[in-house]
Scaffold this motif. Structure first.
Motif, PDB file in Angstrom:
ATOM      1  N   PHE A 143      50.139   0.490  -2.586  1.00 31.93           N
ATOM      2  CA  PHE A 143      48.977   1.212  -2.073  1.00 31.93           C
ATOM      3  C   PHE A 143      48.331   0.468  -0.904  1.00 31.93           C
ATOM      4  O   PHE A 143      47.997   1.063   0.115  1.00 31.93           O
ATOM      5  CB  PHE A 143      47.963   1.427  -3.197  1.00 31.93           C
ATOM      6  N   VAL A 144      48.165  -0.834  -1.049  1.00 29.40           N
ATOM      7  CA  VAL A 144      47.536  -1.624   0.014  1.00 29.40           C
ATOM      8  C   VAL A 144      48.393  -1.609   1.278  1.00 29.40           C
ATOM      9  O   VAL A 144      47.875  -1.458   2.389  1.00 29.40           O
ATOM     10  CB  VAL A 144      47.280  -3.072  -0.459  1.00 29.40           C
ATOM     11  N   ILE A 146      50.604   0.709   2.218  1.00 29.69           N
ATOM     12  CA  ILE A 146      50.579   2.037   2.831  1.00 29.69           C
ATOM     13  C   ILE A 146      49.222   2.293   3.463  1.00 29.69           C
ATOM     14  O   ILE A 146      49.113   2.782   4.587  1.00 29.69           O
ATOM     15  CB  ILE A 146      50.916   3.123   1.784  1.00 29.69           C
ATOM     16  N   ARG A 147      48.171   1.964   2.770  1.00 37.12           N
ATOM     17  CA  ARG A 147      46.814   2.197   3.265  1.00 37.12           C
ATOM     18  C   ARG A 147      46.526   1.316   4.481  1.00 37.12           C
ATOM     19  O   ARG A 147      45.840   1.743   5.401  1.00 37.12           O
ATOM     20  CB  ARG A 147      45.829   1.899   2.137  1.00 37.12           C
ATOM     21  N   GLN A 150      47.536   2.698   8.222  1.00 35.79           N
ATOM     22  CA  GLN A 150      46.813   3.753   8.928  1.00 35.79           C
ATOM     23  C   GLN A 150      45.705   3.151   9.785  1.00 35.79           C
ATOM     24  O   GLN A 150      45.069   2.182   9.389  1.00 35.79           O
ATOM     25  CB  GLN A 150      46.193   4.727   7.934  1.00 35.79           C
ATOM     26  N   ARG A 152      42.112   2.518  11.285  1.00 31.22           N
ATOM     27  CA  ARG A 152      40.830   2.568  10.585  1.00 31.22           C
ATOM     28  C   ARG A 152      39.995   3.773  10.977  1.00 31.22           C
ATOM     29  O   ARG A 152      39.325   4.360  10.159  1.00 31.22           O
ATOM     30  CB  ARG A 152      40.043   1.293  10.846  1.00 31.22           C
ATOM     31  N   ARG A 155      41.048   6.798   9.088  1.00 29.26           N
ATOM     32  CA  ARG A 155      40.622   6.716   7.694  1.00 29.26           C
ATOM     33  C   ARG A 155      39.156   7.114   7.559  1.00 29.26           C
ATOM     34  O   ARG A 155      38.789   7.845   6.671  1.00 29.26           O
ATOM     35  CB  ARG A 155      40.800   5.301   7.148  1.00 29.26           C
TER      36      ARG A 155
END
Length: 170
Positions: A143-144, A146-147, A150, A152, A155
């Protein structure tokens, strides 16, 4: 006023007159000249005295030197900005690499802890704990990663829901 003014060009002096009243001007002459740079045209410059010409030339030289100094300063400023960006990019790459190494180390640590708990467990709860420990560790790292890929700004834009006032103003 039978004679034409001496400043009229020959084309205007030969033009037919539309008005018969000689008290009104019969032709208009407009002149417009546009030039660039600090110096007047050579014909006008020749009309000045030698001191005035020297003064104009010195002023033009100072203006040119000033312009060149500003261009050099601007070029150096741009180079410094590019150097700073390159340094920032290198620091970002090192930080990303460090994060990947640490993430890999944490992943290996969680897997080792999960394997140790699974091997040492005698009951079903131990095996459940080991699978949860390994699953949570791996899924959180995935998760970290993949997140973190992106941008900022995107997001933030996705997380914020539009308000009614903003929707009504559009």
């Amino acid at each position: 006023m039978s004679a034409d003014p001496p400043s009229l060009p020959a084309e205007l002096a030969q033009a037919p007159r539309l008005r018969t009243d000689e008290s009104l001007p019969s032709a208009s002459y407009w002149s417009f000249m546009m030039r660039g740079g600090p110096l007047p045209p050579a014909e006008d410059l020749a009309a000045y005295s030698s001191e005035a010409r020297d003064l104009l030339l010195r002023m033009a030289e100072r203006q040119m030197e000033h312009r060149h100094a500003l261009e050099v300063e601007d070029r150096e400023h741009r180079r410094e900005k590019l150097r700073a960006r390159a340094i920032d990019r290198a620091a970002q790459r090192r930080q990303i690499a460090r994060g990947q190494y640490l993430g890999f180390g944490i992943c290996v640590l969680f897997l080792a802890a999960s394997a140790a708990v699974a091997l040492l467990a005698t009951s079903g709860w131990g095996q459940l704990t080991a699978s949860l420990l390994g699953g949570i560790g791996l899924s959180s790292l995935v998760f970290v990663f993949i997140r973190g890929q992106q941008p900022r700004a995107s997001r933030r834009l996705r997380l914020r829901a539009p308000t009614r006032a903003a929707a009504q103003s559009n």
